[in-house]
Design an enzyme around this catalytic site. Structure first.
Site, PDB file in Angstrom:
ATOM      1  N   LYS A 221       0.820  -1.211   0.000  1.00 58.26           N
ATOM      2  CA  LYS A 221       0.000   0.000   0.000  1.00 58.26           C
ATOM      3  C   LYS A 221       0.855   1.263   0.000  1.00 58.26           C
ATOM      4  CE  LYS A 221      -4.393  -1.734   1.662  1.00 58.26           C
ATOM      5  NZ  LYS A 221      -5.448  -1.688   2.705  1.00 58.26           N
ATOM      6  N   ARG A 255      -3.650  -9.927   5.205  1.00 55.77           N
ATOM      7  CA  ARG A 255      -4.222  -9.933   3.846  1.00 55.77           C
ATOM      8  C   ARG A 255      -3.109  -9.503   2.898  1.00 55.77           C
ATOM      9  NH1 ARG A 255      -6.744  -6.567   0.036  1.00 55.77           N
ATOM     10  NH2 ARG A 255      -8.496  -7.580  -1.065  1.00 55.77           N
TER      11      ARG A 255
END
Length: 282
Positions: A221, A255
């Site tokens: 991210k 995740r």
């Protein structure tokens, strides 16, 4: 701490991996990469072999500023893939990344086992009712606004307190619907700027008081690649570093896009925990 996935109890006292299978054309990292049956099955097989306990399938990109996807299009994208994956890997535990109850319902009817809702019911008031009907684990994420608007909604009175209050309310609502298995996702990158993301990670352990499993989704991210001045493709090393921090702060599920590396991180973390010695004296 266990969750019931289609009759199988999965123990979360040891960290598990949720492998990401994006079938969207515009996801921030792997958009358009898995668009045909062969590549989808190969990636699923690879993630399962590398140690993923769950496969998370999403057909609506939730990256900041993502284009809106009509319901019919989301269904058209995801239903054939759920059928395909479960036909080839009948014992795979599939998580469905959607905020729409119609998508959740049809995927669960095909055999999916978990619902991963970025809005925790905010974007569809019928979602919790649907999850309760099928009695599947429910991943509730924190987000404000929508994928199209969340980037401008990073104002908080007190980030940690605000999220703890949010989850307290959401958990009470889910319990009211008789949802048994709840997993909390603080939503790294969702209506949070880079500094707030790091603040959230630094204090992730404060959410353990809610006595529910925590999911950390930091894989590749912007909090990583913007800090390092690189790109999502160059963010694997940074991802692994933050995965170790998330595990130390109490994350039960990671995740991830890169399962093998995450599995190695978990194995090293477990070895570290197994060899901890408390030298403090009474």
């Amino acid at each position: 701490m266990t969750i019931n996935c289609n009759g199988t109890l999965i123990d979360l006292s040891q960290p598990k991996i949720l492998g990401v299978l994006n079938i969207t054309p515009d996801s921030f990292y792997d958009g358009g990469k898995y668009k045909d049956p062969k590549s989808i099955l190969q990636q699923t097989e690879r993630m399962l072999a590398d140690g993923a306990s769950f496969i998370d399938i999403g057909a609506y990109s939730s990256r900041p500023g993502a284009e809106h996807v009509p319901l019919d299009e989301e269904l058209h994208r995801i239903l054939p893939i759920v059928h395909l994956v479960l036909k080839e890997f009948p014992h795979a535990v599939l998580s469905i990344d959607t905020f729409r109850h119609q998508v959740a319902k049809k995927c669960l009817e095909l055999g999916a086992a978990i619902i991963n809702d970025i809005s925790a019911g905010n974007l569809d008031p019928k979602m919790m009712e649907t999850v309760a009907k099928f009695q599947v684990p429910y991943i509730m994420m924190h987000m404000k606004g929508t994928p199209q608007t969340m980037k401008t909604m990073d104002g908080y009175t007190d980030l940690i307190k605000d999220l703890r209050y949010y989850f307290s309310e959401k958990v009470a609502l889910a319990r009211g619907h008789k949802i048994n298995d709840i997993i909390l996702d603080p939503g790294f990158g969702f209506a949070k700027n880079t500094g707030q993301n790091f603040q959230l990670l630094a204090h992730l352990d404060l959410f353990k008081s809610l006595n529910l499993p925590l999911l950390a989704g930091v894989s590749r991210k912007s909090m990583i690649y913007k800090t390092l001045g690189t790109s999502p493709k160059q963010a694997l090393n940074g991802t692994t570093a933050l995965h170790m921090i998330a595990l130390q702060k109490g994350a039960s599920i990671l995740r991830v896009h890169d399962v093998r590396e995450a599995k190695e991180c978990i194995l090293l973390y477990q070895e570290l925990k197994a060899n901890e010695i408390d030298f403090r004296k009474d």
